[in-house]
Design a protein around this motif. Structure first.
Motif, mmCIF file in Angstrom:
data_model
loop_
_atom_site.group_PDB
_atom_site.id
_atom_site.type_symbol
_atom_site.label_atom_id
_atom_site.label_comp_id
_atom_site.label_asym_id
_atom_site.label_seq_id
_atom_site.Cartn_x
_atom_site.Cartn_y
_atom_site.Cartn_z
ATOM 1 N N ILE A 102 0.843 -1.200 0.000
ATOM 2 C CA ILE A 102 0.000 0.000 0.000
ATOM 3 C C ILE A 102 0.877 1.249 0.000
ATOM 4 N N PRO A 103 0.713 2.110 -1.022
ATOM 5 C CA PRO A 103 1.453 3.374 -1.042
ATOM 6 C C PRO A 103 0.680 4.470 -0.326
ATOM 7 N N TYR A 104 1.395 5.288 0.395
ATOM 8 C CA TYR A 104 0.803 6.442 1.057
ATOM 9 C C TYR A 104 1.491 7.701 0.549
ATOM 10 N N TRP A 105 0.727 8.796 0.503
ATOM 11 C CA TRP A 105 1.248 10.055 -0.017
ATOM 12 C C TRP A 105 0.964 11.197 0.943
ATOM 13 N N GLY A 106 1.887 12.144 0.974
ATOM 14 C CA GLY A 106 1.645 13.370 1.694
ATOM 15 C C GLY A 106 0.871 14.345 0.820
ATOM 16 N N GLN A 107 0.619 15.517 1.366
ATOM 17 C CA GLN A 107 -0.175 16.511 0.648
ATOM 18 C C GLN A 107 0.682 17.353 -0.292
ATOM 19 N N GLY A 108 1.984 17.271 -0.153
ATOM 20 C CA GLY A 108 2.898 17.985 -1.036
ATOM 21 C C GLY A 108 3.368 19.310 -0.468
ATOM 22 N N THR A 109 4.554 19.704 -0.880
ATOM 23 C CA THR A 109 5.109 20.996 -0.494
ATOM 24 C C THR A 109 5.743 21.627 -1.731
ATOM 25 N N GLN A 110 5.478 22.899 -1.931
ATOM 26 C CA GLN A 110 5.927 23.589 -3.139
ATOM 27 C C GLN A 110 7.384 24.014 -3.015
ATOM 28 N N VAL A 111 8.136 23.724 -4.065
ATOM 29 C CA VAL A 111 9.516 24.205 -4.192
ATOM 30 C C VAL A 111 9.594 25.040 -5.459
ATOM 31 N N THR A 112 10.043 26.264 -5.316
ATOM 32 C CA THR A 112 10.170 27.148 -6.472
ATOM 33 C C THR A 112 11.591 27.678 -6.538
#
Length: 115
Positions: A102-112
């Motif tokens: 089972i893969p789990y994912w975070g909500q993400g964080t922006q890198v610019t």
């Protein structure tokens, strides 16, 4: 259900560095693998780096020599040290953990990365 929470994203100049962190709600010691992916609008999510349960690491060719993935089993945290950042590194970075099948994912964080 495992929750993953990323932090550390932001705006950085070309050639600069950032360190992303991902905190897991469960022991990452039990993860088959844990890693980082990134995505830009209009493109599919792409693999960046991962670390296996045994500590082996793997990187996308585009980040080899610049990025380092690591973990703290005691803190249940995963890290991505990003150096010599380029415009092409811009995107939303997602933490990923695989527990069993089972893969789990975070909500993400922006890198610019700005030039």
């Amino acid at each position: 259900q495992v929750q993953l929470t990323e932090s550390g994203g932001g705006l950085v100049q070309f050639g600069g560095s950032l360190r992303l962190s991902c905190r897991a709600s469960a022991s990452i010691f039990n993860f088959k693998s844990a890693g980082w992916y990134r995505q830009v609008p209009g493109k599919e999510r792409e693999f960046v780096a991962r670390i296996t349960a045994g500590g082996a690491t793997d990187y996308a060719d585009s980040v080899k020599g610049r990025f380092t993935v690591s973990r703290s089993i005691g803190k249940n945290e995963l890290y991505l040290q990003m150096n010599d950042l380029k415009a092409g590194d811009t995107g939303v970075y997602y933490c990923n953990g695989v527990q069993g099948v089972i893969p789990y994912w975070g909500q993400g964080t922006q890198v610019t990365v700005s030039s």
